[in-house]
Each structure stands twice: as structure tokens, then as C-alpha cells.
Scaffold this motif. Structure first.
Motif, PDB file in Angstrom:
ATOM      1  N   LEU B 178      -4.703   8.952  -7.267  1.00 54.56           N
ATOM      2  CA  LEU B 178      -5.347   7.656  -7.088  1.00 54.56           C
ATOM      3  C   LEU B 178      -6.841   7.807  -6.814  1.00 54.56           C
ATOM      4  O   LEU B 178      -7.606   6.860  -7.003  1.00 54.56           O
ATOM      5  CB  LEU B 178      -4.651   6.957  -5.894  1.00 54.56           C
ATOM      6  N   GLN B 215      -7.448   0.719  -3.806  1.00 55.96           N
ATOM      7  CA  GLN B 215      -6.644   1.922  -3.533  1.00 55.96           C
ATOM      8  C   GLN B 215      -5.725   1.684  -2.332  1.00 55.96           C
ATOM      9  O   GLN B 215      -4.546   2.064  -2.338  1.00 55.96           O
ATOM     10  CB  GLN B 215      -7.561   3.118  -3.259  1.00 55.96           C
ATOM     11  N   THR B 218      -2.758  -0.244  -3.329  1.00 56.35           N
ATOM     12  CA  THR B 218      -1.792   0.565  -4.086  1.00 56.35           C
ATOM     13  C   THR B 218      -1.008   1.486  -3.152  1.00 56.35           C
ATOM     14  O   THR B 218       0.198   1.687  -3.325  1.00 56.35           O
ATOM     15  CB  THR B 218      -2.524   1.392  -5.173  1.00 56.35           C
ATOM     16  N   GLU B 221       1.568  -0.549  -1.638  1.00 57.05           N
ATOM     17  CA  GLU B 221       2.648  -0.821  -2.607  1.00 57.05           C
ATOM     18  C   GLU B 221       3.606   0.348  -2.697  1.00 57.05           C
ATOM     19  O   GLU B 221       4.822   0.184  -2.709  1.00 57.05           O
ATOM     20  CB  GLU B 221       2.043  -1.085  -3.990  1.00 57.05           C
ATOM     21  N   LEU B 239       3.155   2.197 -11.073  1.00 58.30           N
ATOM     22  CA  LEU B 239       1.895   1.982 -10.351  1.00 58.30           C
ATOM     23  C   LEU B 239       0.718   2.647 -11.066  1.00 58.30           C
ATOM     24  O   LEU B 239      -0.434   2.495 -10.656  1.00 58.30           O
ATOM     25  CB  LEU B 239       1.997   2.473  -8.907  1.00 58.30           C
TER      26      LEU B 239
END
Lengths: 453, 453
Positions: B178, B215, B218, B221, B239
Motif C-alpha cells: 500500500l 491509505q 484501506t 477496511e 482491495l
């Protein structure tokens, strides 16, 4: 971080040695439970003032403090140095929830901060049994508790052990009847017979306990009486001392010797030994020390007795009788000398070989089927050549290796099990095959001193 | 000495409660041994510098000192606060005498000098299993060790427990892929999700771990993914993060979930829960926390994972994977809540009545005959009226009372045994009579929360 040295006084066992210790503890527990003794475990710490009451033992206590306690904070807790002090506290704390007479066994470590020497450890496991009453406790429990320990040790794979009994009432009554001024000091002097020659002890009896030389000689005569039956009664009477307490002591000691006699064997003997006193002040009747043949240098491997006040809360007194067996004290030297070993360091009776990593789950299924019927097993760590997997089993002492290979003709899995000691390999069904009973679990193997030499 | 108060943080069990604890420990040991895990016990003390290495835990260590140590002497030993540190030291100290991969189980107390609260004790028993390799340890051992603990807890009479798995490689790879600057800090922030609302954690990720708000979103998530099968793999991929380490982590976590699935039941479930991180720095792959239904306030009742360097002596590194179950942490609340109790506080299945003190030895013979066939029993403490002796048995939960009375006509001893629950009394022979299997030993009785209310 480099090599790690062992900590002196804190013995630790390898897995195969631990097999021996666990089997001994299981056997002791089994005997104690057959006689109705309930297991308890106490916390390992007690308030220091409770531990220090014994007076002379307080130097050996380990005290506990938080690493970052306020500086100058007074430590309040110490590690128990035996299982009697915590048991006495447990009885007082939980008395309202216990039924008396309360029989308990307790197998736990204890700690002493002393300088270690052979047979003395800073951490050591003991097995204690006690019966404690509320206010009163009939004498027949003395016979009961001693006989239970005789049976318990008889079931263990030890060199011959000897229970040496005496009775404090017998000694006290004898000294009193003899007219010795300071009975308590006299007992303490006689207790020195295992360190000093009789002449020196006689002198001490005269100098310290106010005995005449003739009285001292009679005390020493009493202390030489050591017989395996109740003939000590007549031999004591022949010394010409008359006293009621002496008579009670004679009758009690005779009852203990008789009560244990039918439980003795080649492994466990019982004697009346009238020089056994046990230094501890709280014994009031039966006393015992246990010795192990060939290990006299360890001094006693156990001991105990009757105490009319195990504990007291001011209103109620709790009399008790108990005996303690030194598990570490006995086993560590026997294991070190090679007299007791575990048959293997792992529980597994079977190593299930792995043909290749893709078929590991098939091997898991075999293992699951074996375990379902109580057969301990493990899988090979990797799918090496079968010869290597057999050596993997060999190094662990695992007696059987299981192979499941696709048949060349049919392609179906053909199951076989190999006894790697004989090399014999046979077809087997994972849902029905069972190893011989003696291979199912690791066992304790015994060697005698003679075989060992 | 007057009433004794319990020591806060040092729970102690009454005899019937100890029945439960012993049965639980025996059951855990049985499962671990079926899978080839060898039992060891380590000494309870370690050098302080070894215990203090973890940094943040050193405040909780109890240090040991002789009561009469020279003033100003620096304490050198502390009590272990878990079973991992002593096991790592044991592996290093005895490496030359162990076979690797080495599977061990260890069920012992540990100590922490912290302020006690519910579920936290100063002395508490843990059951740990670990597999440790010499230099390397194949990943399939992660699956193995977790499955063994699933089976072990499935065999216990507990409320439903849930194993929540994650994988450090998965999290690290995801964060790296990420593009988060400080992966380690990000993991520590996500670990706060059980204390802080998601919004606060998102802010921390931005402020402390250098994440952008996108970020951080995410990351949150990812942390919400929680499924009982391997469908998490597709949800993570959705994702949109790509990373090699992430792929390895996904594959490992899927293998653990699949490997444990066939061992799950009504009592034990298994989930992938991608917010589980476990704070401890040494985990490098699989991580797990175990929760118990209805006891979420205890937080986890167990946990563990993979550590690529359990121990190292400078030349060799020993990777390991293990999981720990909090025996005290689980049992003490269940016992306190009345969900688990022992069926009786004594092992005795039979109380052998005593007609009069003169015939006590006849009662001993009956007891001996019963014990020879493995039936635990005890004698009445005194020759009270039989009604009193029956109540004596009742108070101890002993189900059977044995009577041997001279027959009025023949004078021969007539043996009878009474089930005091039903009142049924029948003729019986001490050399053949056996109680029903379920009465032979004390058992654990379970009550559900619903029944309890």
C-alpha cells in the motif's frame, strides 16, 4: 548470546528423564487417591511472617519483590520452603469449607535459598500426605497415614527403602521416668548421634541436659534399640524405667509397626529405631524417617510424624499426622546414576512417514485414525527418503514407522507398519492396528546398581 | 493467630474445584501426547537479564532474594512470567541433547508482580505447546500446532471458544504494498482497534505511521475482514494491493484455516480475523488469539504464533511456532460462576463403615480388597452409629457406604453396600463388587449459563 550454564541447585530434566518423574508422580497420586486423599495445590508464596515462625529456617527463605518496587519497600512475600506451612495456612483459611478429618496429598516444588550440595536443591519437588482433624484426631490415623506411604513407595521402582519409626511420647516418657532434668535438650542431644560418636553424646547429655553418667548411659542404650518387630517393647521395659507417657508411646509405636507390617515387601521395610527423634519441635507422637538403600549419603529421603497442633486460629486447634517423600531428592540421584531412565523422549509410538509434501494430508489422515484409538503418533518433518525417515524415528526412540504407498499395480494406497527394532514390516489398517501395550507409551526403565557396574 | 485473608491475585482451589483443574490438565496432556508432544518442566526462576529482555514487561517481574542476603546485594533471579522465555532458554541450554523439530508441552504456573484484576493473576497456570526447529522449521508445523490446540480445547468442557487467526506477513505485505512509510508503527496502531473507535485509529495511522487518509481507510477496511473460511483471500485481493509478502501471508493463513477446519465443532470455531496483530514484536507469520463465548471481558484466553527466532546462540537460530492456553484465566471464572464443579471433594467412592474400634482391622481388610481392584475408599474416622457414618459419607459426596456386620444367626460377617443416594442396600463381596464406572472417580460436572440462571 552464547552458551548457557545450568543454574546451580535448580535441576532440570530432559524429556526422557521427565517421563520417569511423571510416572513416579502418577503412581504416588494413584496410591494416595485409593486411600481417599484429595489433591490440593497451594500458591507458592506465603507472607514472610508465617514462613519465619520456625525460627531456624528463616535464613533459607527466598523473598519476593517486584523488580521495580519503590526502593526501601519491605518485602512481604516469600516462597514456601516445604508443603507443611502452606498446608497449615490452607486449613486455617478454608476450614469452613473442608470436612474433617481432612486427608490431602500435595505434590509441588518448594524452594530454599541455601547453598546447594548433593541431595539438597534450591528448587525441589515433594510429595506430602497429611490427615488433619478439627480439635481432635484419633491415633489410628497415625497408622493409616504411615501405611499409605509404605504402599506408595512399594509401588515405585526404587532401591529398597526403610521406614524407621519412633515415638516422641516414648522418648519423653522414658527420659522423664528416668529422672532427666531437661528432657527437651536431651532429645536434641540424642539427635546428634548420626554426627557424633556415642561417647561425645553421653558427655553432652551430662553437660547440657543435666543427666548423670548412668542416666546418659541408659539413654544411649535406649537409642541402640532397633528391631523390625514389636520386640522393642520388652527391651525397653527391661531397662527398668516406668512412666505412663512411656507406656502410651510404646503402645503407639507397636501399633504403627504392626499396622505397616503387612504392607512391607522386598522393596519396603519397617523398623522401630529408638534413636530417631527428628529435630523439629512440633512433633508430639509418632515420628518417622525414610532411608534408601545405597543412598545413605542423602540422609533421609522422607520423614514426618504426628503434631498435635499443625495449626490453630486461637479458638480451634488442628492436630495432624503426615509424612513427606522427597521426589527430587530421590529421583535426581537415581536418574543421574542411570538407575532410572525413560524408554523414549517422545510420547509417539508411531512415526507416520510422508511420501512427498503433496501427500502430507494423507499421512495426517493415518495419524488421525491412530490417535482416535489412543495411539500417540507424529508425522515426519519432511518427505525425505524413507531410510532417513526411519533414522528420524530411531533417534527419537519411536518404535514403529508407518508407510502408505501407492501400490505399483492397482495404484491404491498400501499401508504398512515397520517395527524398526526388528525390521519386521507388515500390512496394517490404520483403523484397527494397535502396537503392543508396552510400546504404547514411554515407560520407566530400571537398572540395578549391580547391572550398572 | 486469627482469621486468614486470601492473598489478592493468588487464587487457590478447594478440593472439589481442584478436581476440575486436574481433569482439564489431564485432558490437555492427553491430546498433546497423542500428537507427539513431550512434556517438560522448567525451573521457575531465570536470570533477571534474560527475563528483562522484552523491555516493556520488566516491571511485572518478581525478583528473588534470600531473606538474609547481604544488604545491598543485587538480586540475580526472577520468577518467569510466561513459559516461552524459559522454554527458549531450555532449548539453548539443552540443544545438544534434543532432537529437532522438538515438540514440547509445558503446563506450569507463571508469576507477574502486577496489580491484580479479573482475569489477571499474580500466579496463574498456562498450558503451552511449541514446535521448535534447529535453523529451520517448515511452515506445515504452523498448521500442525494450531490444529493440536483446536483439538485440545474441543476436548474440554468449556463454553464455545473461537480461534481468530491472522498472519504478520499478510499485514506487513499489505501495508508495504500500500506504500505506508512506517509498517511497524501502523501495526501497533491497528492493534488499538479493540480500545479505540476506527476513526481515532485512522487518525493515529495518519499522524504516527505516515499514512495518507486513503491509505488509513484501506488499512481499516483490511481490518474489518473476518470470515470462517478462505474467502478472505478474494476480499483482500479486491482491495487492490499487490505484494509478494502479502501473497505468502494469504497462502499461509488460508492453509491454517483449512488445516484446522476439519477439527472444528460446536465447541470450537476458527476464523480469519484480519485485525488480530498481537503486540509482541517477535511474531513473524501466523498469529492467533483465542476467545471464549460469554467471557469476552477476559479478552483472549490464549494466543500465540510463529516466531522465526525463538532463541539464538549467535551461531544457530531456533525458529518456533506455538500457542498458549490460559488454564487459570479460563477456569477460575468458570468455577467461580458455578459452570464447572467437581462431583465430590474426595477421591473415595466408598466409605467403609466401622462397627466398633475393635473391628477396625476388619474394615481395613474390606478397604484393601476394594483398593486392590482400583476402587478408592476410606474408613470412617470413628465407630459412630451407622446413621452418623452415612451422614459422614454424605457430607463428602461419597456415593457408597460399606457395612460388614456379624449375622444374627450364623455370626458370620455379612457384607452389604448401600447407595446413599437411592437408599438401596445389597449384599456384596469385597473381592468382586465394583461401583458403576461414573461413580469410580470424582468427575467434572458442567452447567450452562442458561441452566445456571
Amino acid at each position: 548470546m552464547s552458551r548457557i550454564a545450568p543454574l546451580s541447585g535448580f535441576p532440570e530434566l530432559l524429556p526422557a528423564q521427565r517421563v520417569v518423574e511423571r510416572e513416579i508422580i502418577a503412581s504416588l497420586s494413584r496410591t494416595f487417591e485409593l486411600h481417599g486423599f484429595a489433591n490440593i495445590e497451594t500458591r507458592v508464596v506465603e507472607p514472610i511472617d508465617r514462613l519465619a515462625k520456625g525460627g531456624e529456617v528463616d535464613k533459607e527463605i527466598y523473598v519476593l519483590q517486584r523488580l521495580h518496587a519503590e526502593s526501601g519497600a519491605t518485602p512481604e512475600l516469600g516462597m514456601h520452603f516445604d508443603l507443611t506451612v502452606p498446608f497449615a495456612r490452607y486449613v486455617l483459611e478454608h476450614a469452613g469449607k473442608l470436612e474433617f478429618p481432612f486427608r490431602r496429598f500435595q505434590i509441588q516444588p518448594a524452594w530454599r535459598g541455601e547453598r546447594p550440595q548433593e541431595g539438597r536443591y534450591r528448587q525441589f519437588t515433594q510429595a506430602d500426605i497429611d490427615i488433619v482433624g478439627n480439635g481432635e484426631l484419633a491415633f489410628h490415623h497415625d497408622v493409616e497415614v504411615m501405611r499409605v506411604m509404605v504402599e506408595a513407595l512399594d509401588a515405585l521402582p526404587l532401591p529398597p527403602v526403610s521406614f524407621q519409626f519412633n515415638n516422641r511420647k516414648l522418648i519423653q516418657g522414658f527420659y522423664r521416668g528416668l529422672g532427666i532434668a531437661d528432657v527437651t535438650t536431651a532429645i536434641r542431644m540424642i539427635d546428634k548421634l548420626d554426627k557424633l560418636p556415642p561417647g561425645d553424646v553421653a558427655e553432652l547429655l551430662v553437660e547440657q541436659a543435666g543427666a548423670t553418667p548412668e542416666q546418659a548411659a541408659t539413654c544411649l542404650e535406649l537409642a541402640t534399640i532397633r528391631v523390625a518387630d514389636t520386640s522393642f517393647v520388652e527391651r525397653v521395659r527391661a531397662l527398668g524405667v516406668r512412666d505412663d507417657l512411656l507406656e502410651t508411646g510404646l503402645a503407639e509405636l507397636a501399633a504403627v509397626i504392626e499396622g505397616c507390617a503387612s504392607a512391607t515387601s522386598d522393596r519396603v521395610s519397617v523398623e522401630a529405631n529408638l534413636r530417631i527423634a527428628r529435630g523439629l519441635d512440633y512433633y508430639t507422637g509418632t515420628v518417622v524417617e525414610i532411608f534408601m538403600s545405597g543412598y545413605e549419603r542423602l540422609k533421609s529421603v522422607g520423614g514426618g510424624g504426628r503434631y498435635d497442633a499443625l495449626a490453630s486460629d486461637g479458638k480451634t486447634t488442628y492436630p495432624g499426622v503426615g509424612v513427606s517423600f522427597g521426589v527430587s531428592r530421590t529421583l535426581i540421584p537415581l536418574i543421574a546414576d542411570g538407575l532410572l531412565t525413560g524408554s523414549r523422549p517422545v510420547p509417539s509410538a508411531v512415526l507416520v512417514a510422508v511420501g512427498d509434501e503433496e501427500s502430507r494430508s494423507a499421512s495426517v489422515e493415518v495419524a488421525t485414525a491412530l490417535r482416535r484409538r489412543g495411539i500417540p503418533c507424529e508425522l515426519s518433518a519432511n518427505a525425505a527418503k524413507f531410510g532417513k525417515q526411519i533414522r528420524y524415528a530411531e533417534r527419537r526412540g519411536i518404535p514403529f514407522v508407518w508407510f502408505g504407498r501407492p501400490d505399483d499395480e492397482t495404484g491404491e494406497i498400501r499401508h504398512q507398519v515397520k517395527d524398526i527394532r526388528t525390521g519386521e514390516q507388515v500390512d496394517a489398517d490404520p483403523t484397527t492396528w494397535t502396537p503392543p501395550q508396552e510400546d504404547l507409551r514411554p515407560r520407566t526403565l530400571t537398572t540395578t546398581h549391580e547391572e550398572n557396574q
